[in-house]
Enzyme design. Structure first.
Site, short mmCIF file in Angstrom:
data_model
loop_
_atom_site.label_atom_id
_atom_site.label_comp_id
_atom_site.label_asym_id
_atom_site.label_seq_id
_atom_site.Cartn_x
_atom_site.Cartn_y
_atom_site.Cartn_z
N TYR A 146 47.56 62.45 39.58
CA TYR A 146 47.09 60.91 39.26
C TYR A 146 47.54 59.94 40.34
CZ TYR A 146 44.80 59.28 35.07
OH TYR A 146 43.69 58.92 34.25
N GLU A 178 46.25 56.37 40.65
CA GLU A 178 45.55 54.80 40.57
C GLU A 178 46.14 53.88 41.71
OE1 GLU A 178 44.70 54.27 35.81
OE2 GLU A 178 46.60 53.51 36.62
N ASP A 212 22.24 50.65 50.94
CA ASP A 212 22.39 51.71 50.01
C ASP A 212 21.86 53.15 50.81
OD1 ASP A 212 22.88 53.82 48.32
OD2 ASP A 212 21.59 53.00 46.39
N THR A 236 26.57 58.09 49.51
CA THR A 236 27.12 59.33 48.92
C THR A 236 27.75 60.29 49.94
OG1 THR A 236 24.96 60.54 48.93
CG2 THR A 236 25.40 59.25 46.92
N LYS A 253 25.05 64.25 50.20
CA LYS A 253 23.56 64.57 50.66
C LYS A 253 23.62 65.27 51.93
CE LYS A 253 22.17 61.43 47.10
NZ LYS A 253 21.41 60.48 46.39
N ARG A 294 30.67 65.99 46.15
CA ARG A 294 29.99 65.18 45.18
C ARG A 294 30.72 63.83 45.21
NH1 ARG A 294 25.77 65.23 42.83
NH2 ARG A 294 25.35 67.05 43.73
C1 LIG Z 1 21.68 59.38 45.45
C2 LIG Z 1 21.68 57.83 45.21
C3 LIG Z 1 22.62 57.10 44.39
C4 LIG Z 1 23.31 57.85 43.71
O1 LIG Z 1 24.08 58.80 43.87
P1 LIG Z 1 24.74 59.65 42.61
O2 LIG Z 1 26.10 60.05 43.27
O3 LIG Z 1 24.10 60.56 41.87
O4 LIG Z 1 25.45 58.40 41.61
C5 LIG Z 1 22.42 55.84 44.68
N1 LIG Z 1 21.40 55.41 45.48
C6 LIG Z 1 20.77 55.92 46.18
C7 LIG Z 1 19.53 55.29 47.28
C8 LIG Z 1 20.46 57.41 46.06
O5 LIG Z 1 19.57 58.19 46.66
#
Ligand SMILES: *Cc1c(COP(=O)(O)O)cnc(C)c1O
Length: 412
Positions: free
Chosen positions: A59, A61, A205, A231, A234, A240
């Site tokens: 843990y 935090e 994003d 993320t 990807k 993840r």
């Molecule tokens: C994949 C993605 C997310 C979210 O990612 P998660 O890990 O599935 O919550 C947010 N914004 C964009 C543009 C994405 O392609």
């Protein structure tokens, strides 16, 4: 099955045969079908080892040096390492590596910069925006007043004039740029100019292109966006999870928006795995990988177009290809089902000006397996054969099996 996994699998076989079946079945599925889902990749055995480590028990935090729990001296080092590597990799003043996912990262970015009810501009969902960009089913659409910009109906390219006009008319508190299916580079400088002119924050994003940015195969939003969300799983090929990059002036707001505002304890095994992935992404081998991902996507896009599919924007700059299979007589949903049965796993996506859904493909995973342009051309042919109904599905499934056997994702 990796060597790394064998002991874990043996242990589970003895202790929990029911789950062991699942744990062995999924890697078998992943290695015998083609992973063309644009959001997926094969993370390294080192990343998987960090994920499966006892750091999962801890843990923690708070942030390194300022935790709400005792015994954090070792995980503090892990998080500092992840932060330093992320900052170096992306040239960012500050990095938060605790966000549990991409969506959590976006939620925290909004929490850092916005108040409920604020107006936000983002790519409309029908044009490739993510759920967190204003879907009524998501917190974003419920708590903020989203206005969607779109792509040009003829070119499929983001219409920056429309973004500017909307920003002038709506005076948003933030403009979001980023997409789940837009295959081209974004003009971050132009977005920032519009944001500055209209007094908005720019939030990038970069969930999809972050790995390409790390590998020098796509332009970086870091110099232009006030906050960059990403993320780590990807193209970046880590565990993840999510991350947030910003300048030092927003560091405290971003950190407090992650913890304690939107999350509790960080997942320290995942934070350590992010450090591993950032280390891998800083190598020349990853730069080569990122460029190969794009080269492969270009060949895949050209192959699909030659087979008669309508490729959105006529091609790609990234790992991502969006295509309408309608000219072959199928809609995206039917196509996904047929391709899945033939061992080709991919997603549907919204098509900006179509009524039916299209297909979204990506080359991150197959490139990690070692496939190159030749294999992409072959995949385009196999895919079109299935959609046209000219190829025998069982025969195609067999060809996919041969292809994947030649490029095992976890050799040995
Ligand atoms: C994949 C993605 C997310 C979210 O990612 P998660 O890990 O599935 O919550 C947010 N914004 C964009 C543009 C994405 O392609």
């Amino acid at each position: 099955m990796t060597v790394t996994h064998a002991p874990a699998a043996d242990l589970l076989r003895r202790q929990d045969p029911e789950l062991a079946e699942i744990l062995l079945g999924e890697p078998a599925r992943q290695s015998t079908t083609l992973q063309l889902n644009a959001a997926e990749n094969f993370t390294s055995p080192a990343v998987l080892a960090a994920l499966g480590s006892p750091l999962a028990n801890k843990y923690a935090e708070g942030y390194p040096g300022a935790r709400h729990h005792g015994g954090c001296e070792i995980v503090d080092v892990a998080e500092r390492l992840a932060v330093t590597r992320a900052r170096t990799l992306f040239g960012a003043g500050h990095a938060n590596v605790q966000a549990h996912s991409g969506s959590s990262a976006v939620l925290a970015a909004y929490a850092a910069l916005l108040r409920p009810g604020d107006t936000v501009l983002a790519l409309g969902l029908a044009h490739g925006g993510h759920l967190t960009h204003g879907s009524p089913a998501n917190f974003s659409g419920r708590w903020f007043d989203f206005a969607g910009y779109g792509v040009d109906p003829d070119t499929g390219l983001i219409d920056l004039d429309q973004v500017r006009a909307l920003a002038r008319a709506r005076r948003p508190k933030a403009i979001v740029c980023g997409s789940i299916s837009y295959p081209r580079h974004l003009d971050y400088a132009a977005f920032r100019e519009i944001a500055d002119e209209t007094g908005a924050y720019l939030i990038a994003d970069a969930a999809h292109p972050a790995g390409l940015v790390a590998g020098g195969a796509a332009p970086s939003p870091v110099p232009y966006a006030h906050v960059v969300c990403a993320t780590t799983h990807k193209v970046l090929r880590g565990p993840r999870g999510g991350m947030i990059l910003c300048g030092e002036e927003l560091a405290e707001r971003v950190d407090r928006a992650v913890f304690p505002f939107t999350q509790g304890g960080a997942q320290m095994n995942s934070v350590a795995a992010k450090a591993v992935a950032f280390g891998e992404a800083a190598t020349p081998a990853f730069t080569t990988y990122a460029h190969q991902v794009v080269a492969n996507a270009r060949v895949l896009a050209a192959g699909l177009e030659a087979e008669g599919l309508t490729v959105t924007t006529g091609g790609t700059d990234t790992h991502l290809v969006a295509a309408d299979p309608a000219p072959l007589g199928v809609d995206g949903r039917t196509a996904r089902g047929r391709l899945g049965a033939a061992g080709m796993v991919l997603d549907c996506c919204a098509l900006p000006h179509g009524t039916a859904r299209g297909l979204r493909l990506g080359t991150a995973a197959v490139t990690t397996q070692g496939m190159g342009e030749q294999e992409m051309a072959r995949i385009a042919g196999l895919l079109a054969g299935v959609l046209r109904g000219t190829a025998d599905p069982a025969r195609t499934r067999e060809e996919v099996r041969e292809l994947t056997a030649a490029f095992p994702p976890y050799p040995g």
